[in-house]
Design a protein around this motif. Structure first.
Motif, mmCIF file in Angstrom:
data_model
loop_
_atom_site.group_PDB
_atom_site.id
_atom_site.type_symbol
_atom_site.label_atom_id
_atom_site.label_comp_id
_atom_site.label_asym_id
_atom_site.label_seq_id
_atom_site.Cartn_x
_atom_site.Cartn_y
_atom_site.Cartn_z
ATOM 1 N N ASP A 12 -4.815 -69.714 11.033
ATOM 2 C CA ASP A 12 -6.038 -70.475 11.315
ATOM 3 C C ASP A 12 -6.783 -70.905 10.050
ATOM 4 N N LYS A 15 -4.981 -73.910 8.620
ATOM 5 C CA LYS A 15 -5.142 -75.049 9.534
ATOM 6 C C LYS A 15 -6.523 -75.690 9.353
ATOM 7 N N GLU A 16 -7.551 -74.852 9.252
ATOM 8 C CA GLU A 16 -8.921 -75.350 9.099
ATOM 9 C C GLU A 16 -9.075 -76.105 7.774
ATOM 10 N N ARG A 18 -6.635 -77.569 5.972
ATOM 11 C CA ARG A 18 -5.861 -78.829 6.008
ATOM 12 C C ARG A 18 -6.567 -79.887 6.840
ATOM 13 N N ASN A 19 -7.170 -79.484 7.944
ATOM 14 C CA ASN A 19 -7.897 -80.441 8.791
ATOM 15 C C ASN A 19 -9.096 -81.025 8.058
#
Length: 292
Positions: A12, A15-16, A18-19
């Motif tokens: 997570d 992911k956060e 990269r977003n």
């Protein structure tokens, strides 16, 4: 460069990041992220990696902390540290500060470019328009004069990399009267279209000139230039009745003291190549503006 465990990068936390960093920059014809990002594990963060310019160290620690350090291992360098007591806390901490982190890294790169340009700086006292407007800018000496009327300045840098060797980076500087401050935001596109028609012709000056691309609505953000209220507008330009087009970056600065708007515009023509870096150089030049 993100220094974090591979398991956190795959989960997570990664992911956060990269977003957030991978959000697309507005106003570009091809999709390009706001920041390019890579990951290295803490045990791989050795001497070679430590010379990176923008670094974020993030992960689980005993205390919840967020802080920024400059020039820790190299110069210039910005390192952001994000820690929390568990993975969910790290994600929460990053989300809380993500806008500030992006702003920190972008400002770091702006400062780096401005320092670079100052070493090979054009003597801006040679330009009648800048002298008449009482403006100074840190412009690298690869720009050449296209037009300098005393009211309107157009500088151009020929791009020599890849397919873009037929392309160019361009700077426009001019001013317009400040009539109603509440209407400035709504007038930005109309003003740039008027200037395009007057000063920036296409291959047939009778029927072709620069306009704001009609199919793409520009985005405008609040900004500050030389301590003054300004608007940053990003969008796409095109030449009316022709096939030339590209991204533009416009800073409209409210100069109340002199009852005028100072406009700095940068636009890029670089067919078939990514344009983020070219536009970023124009942003760094714009943010170097000093107004008398």
């Amino acid at each position: 460069m993100v220094v974090t465990k591979a398991s956190d990068w795959a989960g997570d936390i990664g992911k956060e990041i990269r977003n957030s960093f991978g959000e697309l920059m507005v106003g570009l014809p091809q999709p390009e992220p706001l920041l390019s990002v890579s990951q290295v594990a803490p045990n791989g963060f050795g001497t070679m990696m430590q010379v990176g310019r923008n670094i974020m160290v993030i992960g689980v620690a005993d205390e919840e902390e967020y802080f920024v350090r400059n020039n820790v291992y190299a110069q210039p360098q910005t390192i952001v540290y994000v820690y929390a007591k568990d993975k969910a806390g790290v994600v929460k901490m990053f989300k809380k500060h993500q806008e500030e982190i992006i702003k920190t890294f972008i400002e770091s790169d702006v400062n780096m470019l401005q320092n670079l340009f100052s070493k090979n700086k054009l003597d801006d006292s040679q330009f009648k328009t800048l002298q008449n407007l009482g403006i100074s800018l840190t412009i690298n000496n690869k720009f050449n004069t296209v037009d300098d009327t005393g009211d309107f300045l157009w500088l151009r840098q020929h791009l020599s990399s890849g397919i873009a060797k037929t392309g160019s980076n361009n700077i426009l500087v001019y001013s317009v009267p400040l009539e109603d401050e509440t209407q400035v935001l709504d007038s930005i596109v109309a003003v740039r279209n008027r200037i395009g028609k007057k000063y920036i012709p296409g291959s047939d000056p009778e029927t072709m000139h620069m306009i704001t691309e009609k199919a793409y609505t520009p985005f405008t953000f609040d900004a500050v230039i030389d301590g003054k209220k300004a608007y940053e507008t990003r969008g796409k330009w095109e030449v009316k009745n022709d096939f030339m087009a590209g991204p533009f970056l416009n800073y409209t600065v409210v100069d109340k003291k002199n009852n005028r708007l100072i406009v700095f515009e940068g636009f890029t023509y670089a067919p078939s190549v990514n344009k983020r870096a070219f536009l970023f150089e124009l942003e760094a030049i714009a943010k170097s503006m000093k107004i008398q």
